[in-house]
Design an enzyme around this catalytic site. Structure first.
Site, PDB file in Angstrom:
ATOM      1  CE  LYS A 155      43.396  43.730  30.245  1.00 29.46           C
ATOM      2  NZ  LYS A 155      43.921  42.486  29.618  1.00 29.46           N
ATOM      3  CG  LEU A 156      38.543  50.025  33.305  1.00 27.19           C
ATOM      4  CD1 LEU A 156      37.233  50.777  33.474  1.00 27.19           C
ATOM      5  CD2 LEU A 156      39.546  50.418  34.386  1.00 27.19           C
ATOM      6  CE  LYS A 157      42.278  41.307  33.791  1.00 26.97           C
ATOM      7  NZ  LYS A 157      42.340  40.198  32.812  1.00 26.97           N
ATOM      8  CB  SER A 173      45.615  44.737  33.114  1.00 23.10           C
ATOM      9  OG  SER A 173      44.433  44.035  33.410  1.00 23.10           O
ATOM     10  CG  ASP A 203      40.153  40.847  30.023  1.00 19.85           C
ATOM     11  OD1 ASP A 203      39.359  40.042  29.508  1.00 19.85           O
ATOM     12  OD2 ASP A 203      41.277  40.521  30.442  1.00 19.85           O
ATOM     13  CD  GLU A 223      41.594  40.849  26.799  1.00 18.21           C
ATOM     14  OE1 GLU A 223      42.434  39.941  26.953  1.00 18.21           O
ATOM     15  OE2 GLU A 223      41.781  42.015  27.201  1.00 18.21           O
ATOM     16  CG  ASP A 282      43.104  36.473  26.717  1.00 16.48           C
ATOM     17  OD1 ASP A 282      43.935  35.601  26.397  1.00 16.48           O
ATOM     18  OD2 ASP A 282      43.154  37.040  27.820  1.00 16.48           O
ATOM     19  CE  LYS A 315      46.608  37.515  28.398  1.00 11.81           C
ATOM     20  NZ  LYS A 315      45.611  37.156  29.445  1.00 11.81           N
ATOM     21  N   GLY A 358      49.382  40.216  28.889  1.00  8.86           N
ATOM     22  CA  GLY A 358      50.303  39.919  29.973  1.00  8.86           C
ATOM     23  C   GLY A 358      49.707  38.940  30.960  1.00  8.86           C
ATOM     24  CG  ASN A 408      39.726  37.594  32.411  1.00  9.47           C
ATOM     25  OD1 ASN A 408      39.892  38.612  33.083  1.00  9.47           O
ATOM     26  ND2 ASN A 408      40.666  37.114  31.624  1.00  9.47           N
TER      27      ASN A 408
END
Length: 375
Positions: free
Chosen positions: A168-170, A142, A196, A221, A246, A270, A298, A198
């Site tokens: 994976k790119l935030k 990530s 992702d 995500e 998630d 998770k 993670g 969030n």
């Protein structure tokens, strides 16, 4: 299994580089460890709650308080009331903590410590107990939000060179299409790539998020709020890119609802978020039965949490690489012997319990507080 006492230990783990997401930046992990001591063995659990309630409503101080005041005493009372032939195990620990709402990360840490102690006493590995089908798992990484696209490309290049099989790119509003395009142009269409958010977007951003369809991503995500399965179902009909949930999935029941509504086609599991590895396995089994892919997320775990996650990721339904990075991704020195990438994979520990233990000298060096609770 008789429990002599439980230790709550706080450690401070500096990150090798700051890790930025849409909800904040971390430079040091404030980690709460739980150690369950029995006459036959001791077991470890890692609470993944952050220092502040940004990823979820849980935070490290709150988790410690819940454990101290409610969960550990409940476990003690439950154990005292068991019949002579009944045994205190992880399932019993879950039943003991069930009357208390929420606090899943705290519950997961205590349940894991109980399970680890029992498996160490029996000489059985975490992977064997959970039903691991492989002896190693493919690893993704990530990558946090960066100050510039060139810095991002340099970071991704380093991880690709290390052998990570998925990136994976935030992302967040203002940092999404441009960095994804830059990574695709630099590394090509063959690099497995996902993003992702969030929960940083709303359904009003659907047209903008649809621009990501052009880049052949594995998934996007948690684009929307964690408590809105209905909006995710609407968004899923507007995007070609698969939606992965998630933060929205806190139990097998939540996963069942999301699947029924069409809110996602992939689930990030998770264990801390869902209350432990037993519930994580239930979610795996449910998703596998419905043809929904799962992967192991993670939370910047130390080697203790990483060992358990790697074992979980070896179950047959985990068909996508998880965020089970090597220790060096986050920590210059881990509290356990480090997990080191080998051809893009990590080996599943085979020793009793978690298969790893803290190195006493390193653990003492990063410890900031301990509390012993006798039972």
């Amino acid at each position: 299994m008789e429990i002599t006492g439980v230790e709550l230990r706080r450690i401070a783990m500096p990150l090798v580089t700051p890790f930025r997401t849409s909800f904040g930046t971390e430079t040091t992990r404030d980690v709460l460890l739980v150690r369950v001591v029995t006459p036959d063995a001791e077991g470890w659990g890692e609470c993944v709650a952050m220092a502040e309630p940004r990823y979820s409503s849980e935070y490290a101080d709150g988790a410690a308080d819940a454990l101290r005041r409610f969960l550990i005493p409940a476990l003690s009372r439950y154990a005292a009331g068991l019949a002579e032939l009944a045994e205190l195990d992880a399932h019993a620990a879950g039943r003991a903590m069930e009357p208390f709402k929420g606090h899943r990360m705290a519950k997961a840490a205590l349940e894991t410590a109980v399970l680890d102690a029992r498996l160490r006493a029996r000489g059985e590995s975490f992977g064997s107990f959970l039903g691991a089908a492989r002896d190693r798992v493919p690893c993704g990484v990530s990558v946090g939000i960066m100050d510039s696209v060139p810095r991002l490309l340099d970071a991704v290049a380093g991880y690709v060179e290390e052998g990570y099989v998925r990136i994976k790119l935030k992302i967040e509003p203002g940092w999404d299409v441009a960095p994804v395009r830059a990574v695709r142009e630099r590394f090509g269409d063959d690099l497995p790539l996902q993003v992702d958010a969030n929960a940083a977007y709303s359904l009003a951003d659907a047209h903008h998020l649809a621009r990501l369809d052009a880049f052949g991503l594995l998934l996007v995500e948690q684009p929307l709020a964690d408590d809105d399965l209905v909006q995710h179902a609407r968004l899923a009909k507007l995007l070609r890119t698969p939606i992965c949930l998630d933060e929205s999935i806190e139990s097998a029941a939540h996963a069942a609802a999301a699947i029924s509504l069409g809110s996602c086609s992939i689930v990030n599991v998770k264990p801390g978020r869902v209350g432990g590895y037993l519930e994580a396995r239930r979610i795996h089994d449910l998703c596998r039965a419905h043809g929904v892919a799962v992967w192991c997320g993670g939370m910047l775990e130390t080697g203790l949490g990483r060992a358990a996650n790697v074992a979980l990721a070896a179950l047959p339904g985990f068909t996508l690489p998880g965020d089970t990075s090597g220790s060096g991704r986050y920590y210059a020195t881990d509290i356990t012997p480090p997990f080191v990438l080998d051809d893009g994979h990590l080996a599943v520990p085979t020793g009793p319990g978690l298969g790893v233990s803290p190195v006493p000298e390193i653990l003492d060096e990063v410890t900031v507080a301990t509390e012993w609770i006798a039972l």
